[in-house]
Design a protein around this motif. Structure first.
Motif, PDB file in Angstrom:
ATOM      1  N   GLU A 268     -10.555  15.137  13.643  1.00  0.00           N
ATOM      2  CA  GLU A 268     -11.113  16.483  13.503  1.00  0.00           C
ATOM      3  C   GLU A 268     -10.383  17.301  12.436  1.00  0.00           C
ATOM      4  OE1 GLU A 268     -10.874  18.248  17.341  1.00  0.00           O
ATOM      5  OE2 GLU A 268     -12.102  16.700  18.285  1.00  0.00           O
ATOM      6  N   VAL A 269      -9.103  17.094  12.316  1.00  0.00           N
ATOM      7  CA  VAL A 269      -8.297  17.871  11.378  1.00  0.00           C
ATOM      8  C   VAL A 269      -8.198  17.105  10.062  1.00  0.00           C
ATOM      9  CG1 VAL A 269      -6.025  18.881  10.969  1.00  0.00           C
ATOM     10  CG2 VAL A 269      -6.956  18.826  13.268  1.00  0.00           C
ATOM     11  N   ASP A 270      -8.513  17.775   8.991  1.00  0.00           N
ATOM     12  CA  ASP A 270      -8.431  17.137   7.679  1.00  0.00           C
ATOM     13  C   ASP A 270      -7.029  17.350   7.127  1.00  0.00           C
ATOM     14  OD1 ASP A 270      -9.156  15.832   5.366  1.00  0.00           O
ATOM     15  OD2 ASP A 270      -9.874  17.680   4.407  1.00  0.00           O
ATOM     16  N   MET A 271      -6.117  16.483   7.561  1.00  0.00           N
ATOM     17  CA  MET A 271      -4.716  16.604   7.182  1.00  0.00           C
ATOM     18  C   MET A 271      -4.231  15.235   6.710  1.00  0.00           C
ATOM     19  SD  MET A 271      -1.424  17.737   9.505  1.00  0.00           S
ATOM     20  CE  MET A 271      -2.471  18.700  10.522  1.00  0.00           C
ATOM     21  N   PRO A 272      -3.632  15.174   5.532  1.00  0.00           N
ATOM     22  CA  PRO A 272      -3.117  13.880   5.081  1.00  0.00           C
ATOM     23  C   PRO A 272      -1.901  13.465   5.904  1.00  0.00           C
ATOM     24  CG  PRO A 272      -2.533  15.598   3.525  1.00  0.00           C
ATOM     25  CD  PRO A 272      -3.419  16.227   4.553  1.00  0.00           C
TER      26      PRO A 272
ATOM     27  N   ALA B  32       6.740   8.744   1.230  1.00  0.00           N
ATOM     28  CA  ALA B  32       5.623   9.119   2.106  1.00  0.00           C
ATOM     29  C   ALA B  32       4.957  10.398   1.610  1.00  0.00           C
ATOM     30  CB  ALA B  32       6.117   9.302   3.538  1.00  0.00           C
ATOM     31  N   ALA B  33       5.756  11.353   1.116  1.00  0.00           N
ATOM     32  CA  ALA B  33       5.184  12.589   0.564  1.00  0.00           C
ATOM     33  C   ALA B  33       4.334  12.286  -0.670  1.00  0.00           C
ATOM     34  CB  ALA B  33       6.293  13.580   0.222  1.00  0.00           C
ATOM     35  N   LEU B  34       4.780  11.364  -1.488  1.00  0.00           N
ATOM     36  CA  LEU B  34       3.987  10.971  -2.658  1.00  0.00           C
ATOM     37  C   LEU B  34       2.678  10.307  -2.259  1.00  0.00           C
ATOM     38  CD1 LEU B  34       6.713   9.560  -5.073  1.00  0.00           C
ATOM     39  CD2 LEU B  34       5.275  11.568  -5.426  1.00  0.00           C
ATOM     40  N   ARG B  35       2.721   9.514  -1.211  1.00  0.00           N
ATOM     41  CA  ARG B  35       1.506   8.808  -0.777  1.00  0.00           C
ATOM     42  C   ARG B  35       0.449   9.744  -0.216  1.00  0.00           C
ATOM     43  NH1 ARG B  35       2.935   2.867   0.360  1.00  0.00           N
ATOM     44  NH2 ARG B  35       4.908   2.735  -0.738  1.00  0.00           N
ATOM     45  N   VAL B  36       0.876  10.856   0.358  1.00  0.00           N
ATOM     46  CA  VAL B  36      -0.105  11.824   0.864  1.00  0.00           C
ATOM     47  C   VAL B  36      -0.351  12.951  -0.147  1.00  0.00           C
ATOM     48  CG1 VAL B  36       0.324  11.346   3.300  1.00  0.00           C
ATOM     49  CG2 VAL B  36       1.646  13.135   2.151  1.00  0.00           C
ATOM     50  N   GLU B  37       0.308  12.827  -1.309  1.00  0.00           N
ATOM     51  CA  GLU B  37       0.134  13.771  -2.418  1.00  0.00           C
ATOM     52  C   GLU B  37       0.430  15.211  -2.006  1.00  0.00           C
ATOM     53  OE1 GLU B  37      -3.793  13.045  -3.867  1.00  0.00           O
ATOM     54  OE2 GLU B  37      -3.292  11.046  -4.579  1.00  0.00           O
TER      55      GLU B  37
END
Length: 153
Positions: free
Chosen positions: A5-9, A56-61
């Motif tokens: 439901e939540v659009d969160m990377p 991990a931060a890079l992968r979720v941009e």
């Protein structure tokens, strides 16, 4: 279902090898939430836990200061804060008083709610009392009158 439901990377980070991580995600039914490009494992050969978090931060941009690390160790909280990430610790192996470096400590994932996340990223400083220094009073030398025989009254 809440993750859908939540659009969160989101990304997952582990010290396990990729095949072990893939097997665990398939067995738990979480593989659909973490596609292979959103997985950070020991197979990626990062030099430290801090590097894995940045990976991990890079992968979720996302910028690191917009990311939250979920873990249960004080060391992970310290590493997250070194790169300006937020940290949520689960009280499990360590007692709550040992997890004071975390931004938030919870016993169960069900204890997390939207208000907790809003407080994590709240940039308002008016909630904390401001320290007001009285600079002028300490700088002025107060002269007292000393009573002498010639004191004019």
């Amino acid at each position: 279902d809440t993750l859908r439901e939540v659009d969160m990377p989101i990304a997952i980070m582990t010290h396990l090898d990729s095949p072990q991580l893939d097997a665990i995600l398939d067995a738990t039914g979480l593989a659909e939430y973490f596609p292979p490009d959103k997985r950070v494992s020991s197979s990626d050969n990062y030099s430290s836990e801090r590097s894995e978090m940045l990976g991990a931060a890079l992968r979720v941009e996302q910028r690191p200061d917009e990311c939250v690390i979920f873990d249960n160790t004080p060391h992970s909280s310290n590493e997250a804060h070194e790169i300006f990430m937020k940290s949520v610790s689960f009280v499990d192996h360590y007692a709550r008083y040992e997890l004071l470096t975390a931004d938030l400590s919870v016993a169960f994932a069900s204890d997390l709610d939207l208000i907790s996340f809003v407080k994590l990223f709240d940039k308002r400083t008016d909630l904390e009392p401001a320290l007001e220094l009285d600079v002028t009073s300490g700088l002025q030398k107060q002269q007292r009158k000393v009573q002498t025989a010639f004191w004019d009254e």
